[in-house]
Design a protein around this motif. Structure first.
Motif, PDB file in Angstrom:
ATOM      1  N   GLU A  53       1.902  35.054  44.864  1.00 23.60           N
ATOM      2  CA  GLU A  53       1.710  36.222  44.004  1.00 23.60           C
ATOM      3  C   GLU A  53       1.550  37.479  44.852  1.00 23.60           C
ATOM      4  N   PHE A  54       1.726  38.626  44.204  1.00 22.50           N
ATOM      5  CA  PHE A  54       1.512  39.914  44.839  1.00 22.50           C
ATOM      6  C   PHE A  54       1.274  40.945  43.739  1.00 22.50           C
ATOM      7  N   ARG A  55       0.889  42.137  44.140  1.00 23.63           N
ATOM      8  CA  ARG A  55       0.730  43.242  43.193  1.00 23.63           C
ATOM      9  C   ARG A  55       1.714  44.354  43.524  1.00 23.63           C
ATOM     10  N   ASP A  56       2.234  44.985  42.490  1.00 20.76           N
ATOM     11  CA  ASP A  56       2.955  46.237  42.681  1.00 20.76           C
ATOM     12  C   ASP A  56       1.928  47.352  42.850  1.00 20.76           C
ATOM     13  N   VAL A  57       2.306  48.375  43.599  1.00 20.87           N
ATOM     14  CA  VAL A  57       1.433  49.519  43.822  1.00 20.87           C
ATOM     15  C   VAL A  57       2.208  50.790  43.513  1.00 20.87           C
ATOM     16  N   GLN A  72      -0.265  49.519  33.045  1.00 19.35           N
ATOM     17  CA  GLN A  72      -1.657  49.362  32.668  1.00 19.35           C
ATOM     18  C   GLN A  72      -2.465  48.966  33.902  1.00 19.35           C
ATOM     19  N   PHE A  73      -3.356  49.861  34.326  1.00 19.39           N
ATOM     20  CA  PHE A  73      -4.173  49.652  35.513  1.00 19.39           C
ATOM     21  C   PHE A  73      -5.585  49.224  35.116  1.00 19.39           C
ATOM     22  N   HIS A  74      -6.234  48.521  36.047  1.00 19.37           N
ATOM     23  CA  HIS A  74      -7.647  48.176  35.904  1.00 19.37           C
ATOM     24  C   HIS A  74      -8.362  48.568  37.188  1.00 19.37           C
ATOM     25  N   THR A  75      -9.635  48.850  37.080  1.00 21.05           N
ATOM     26  CA  THR A  75     -10.389  49.219  38.271  1.00 21.05           C
ATOM     27  C   THR A  75     -10.411  48.042  39.242  1.00 21.05           C
ATOM     28  N   GLN A  76     -10.380  48.343  40.535  1.00 15.50           N
ATOM     29  CA  GLN A  76     -10.391  47.296  41.551  1.00 15.50           C
ATOM     30  C   GLN A  76     -11.759  46.643  41.676  1.00 15.50           C
ATOM     31  N   VAL A  77     -12.824  47.378  41.287  1.00 15.13           N
ATOM     32  CA  VAL A  77     -14.177  46.830  41.291  1.00 15.13           C
ATOM     33  C   VAL A  77     -14.610  46.657  39.846  1.00 15.13           C
ATOM     34  N   LYS A  78     -15.088  45.473  39.506  1.00  8.39           N
ATOM     35  CA  LYS A  78     -15.500  45.214  38.138  1.00  8.39           C
ATOM     36  C   LYS A  78     -16.659  46.124  37.760  1.00  8.39           C
ATOM     37  N   PHE A 113      -3.237  55.964  42.413  1.00  7.77           N
ATOM     38  CA  PHE A 113      -4.557  55.683  41.833  1.00  7.77           C
ATOM     39  C   PHE A 113      -5.261  54.645  42.701  1.00  7.77           C
ATOM     40  N   PRO A 114      -5.857  55.040  43.809  1.00 11.01           N
ATOM     41  CA  PRO A 114      -6.461  54.067  44.735  1.00 11.01           C
ATOM     42  C   PRO A 114      -7.623  53.282  44.137  1.00 11.01           C
ATOM     43  N   GLU A 115      -8.266  53.804  43.078  1.00  7.72           N
ATOM     44  CA  GLU A 115      -9.395  53.087  42.480  1.00  7.72           C
ATOM     45  C   GLU A 115      -8.938  52.023  41.487  1.00  7.72           C
ATOM     46  N   TYR A 116      -7.641  52.013  41.175  1.00 10.17           N
ATOM     47  CA  TYR A 116      -7.114  51.115  40.160  1.00 10.17           C
ATOM     48  C   TYR A 116      -6.055  50.196  40.758  1.00 10.17           C
TER      49      TYR A 116
END
Length: 307
Positions: A160-164, A195-201, A266-269
């Motif tokens: 797996e990987f994430r798009d940025v 649709q982004f989510h915060t990297q820290v819960k 969006f570095p926080e997401y």
């Protein structure tokens, strides 16, 4: 097919010296071997073997016919041995397809390391950002993002990987994110929505809170835009992003190699994970060359995504 079988049996009768010896070698009854010879002579209209209770002798026509039957058996044996060897040593042509981004950073480096070890392997690498038909394009192994709906293919989740969403730092700083041009690949279409989510819960909330800037629940960000420019190649998208023509998505492992050139919008997401699958059309009888290439790709994927 029956005629070929009869010719093969005839050659074995000659080489073993008798119908009895041939039947033991072929694990057939003497009557079956004898019938094959009789049918062959009847169809040809000639006598191939003169036989007594103690001896058999080839006729003149039989000698000539045996030479061709001998070649037939040798070709069959060579084909059998070659097929057996393919199970022991990876060899021959193998066609592998993958999206451009995965081909450059994942598949090509993996195959490059295999070639010195297996010089008989002849890979053909096909970069394409659209899904090619494995059957009509004669593809042996496909690396894809997302699970396939083709039930006839064997598929395995390999990573797996994430798009940025990223761009040039000076370009991102030149405008609010709503005003930045979006560079898209054709598979994304014209209307873009991430649709982004915060990297820290986030900590538990006592009541529903709303992010004033995006209008979304805290911890989530929706980015929507129309593509300013659409290309049919990952590398073209990347080139435009690096040229400060707009922003766009690239795999996180690819961004790490460009950390001095591009930054996250969006570095926080972060975007959801993308799963990588390997597909092939061989069912449970997977050729050794496919297994070897797939294992090398999986090893490279682990190196690439954890570096």
């Amino acid at each position: 097919m029956i005629r070929l079988r009869q010719m093969s049996v005839f050659a074995h009768i000659v080489e073993t010296g008798s119908i009895t010896a041939a039947s033991e070698l072929l694990e057939l009854s003497k009557s079956v071997v004898s019938q094959h010879l009789k049918s062959l002579e009847n169809e040809l209209g000639i006598v191939l073997l003169k036989r007594t209770t103690r001896k058999q002798t080839l006729t003149v026509a039989g000698k000539q016919f045996y030479q061709q039957c001998k070649i037939l058996n040798q070709v069959a044996n060579d084909a059998w041995l070659e097929a057996q060897q393919s199970k022991a040593v990876p060899q021959g042509k193998i066609r592998i397809t993958a999206p451009n981004a995965l081909m450059e950073t994942l598949v090509a480096p993996a195959i490059a390391r295999l070639l010195p070890q297996y010089p008989l392997l002849k890979p053909e690498l096909i970069s394409h950002d659209h899904h090619l038909s494995l059957m009509s394009e004669n593809i042996d192994l496909a690396i894809r993002v997302g699970q396939s709906k083709e039930s006839t293919l064997k598929q395995k989740r390999i990573g797996e990987f994430r798009d940025v969403l990223c761009g040039k730092p000076e370009y991102i700083a030149s405008s609010s994110w709503q005003g930045l041009a979006y560079i898209a690949n054709t598979w994304q279409g014209h209307e873009i929505c991430h649709q982004f989510h915060t990297q820290v819960k986030p900590a538990p909330l006592s009541k529903k809170q709303v992010d004033n800037q995006t209008g979304q629940t805290t911890g989530e960000l929706i980015y929507a835009a129309n593509a300013h420019c659409i290309t049919n190649s990952f590398h073209t998208c990347l080139s435009l992003i690096k040229s400060a023509s707009g922003i766009g998505i690239i795999p996180d492992f690819h961004l790490r190699s460009l950390s001095s050139e591009l930054v996250e919008v969006f570095p926080e997401y972060q975007l959801p994970l993308n799963t990588i699958y390997a597909l092939h059309p061989f069912g449970d009888q997977t050729p050794l060359s496919v297994n070897v290439c797939l294992q090398a790709i999986m090893t490279q994927l682990n190196i690439t995504t954890t570096a």
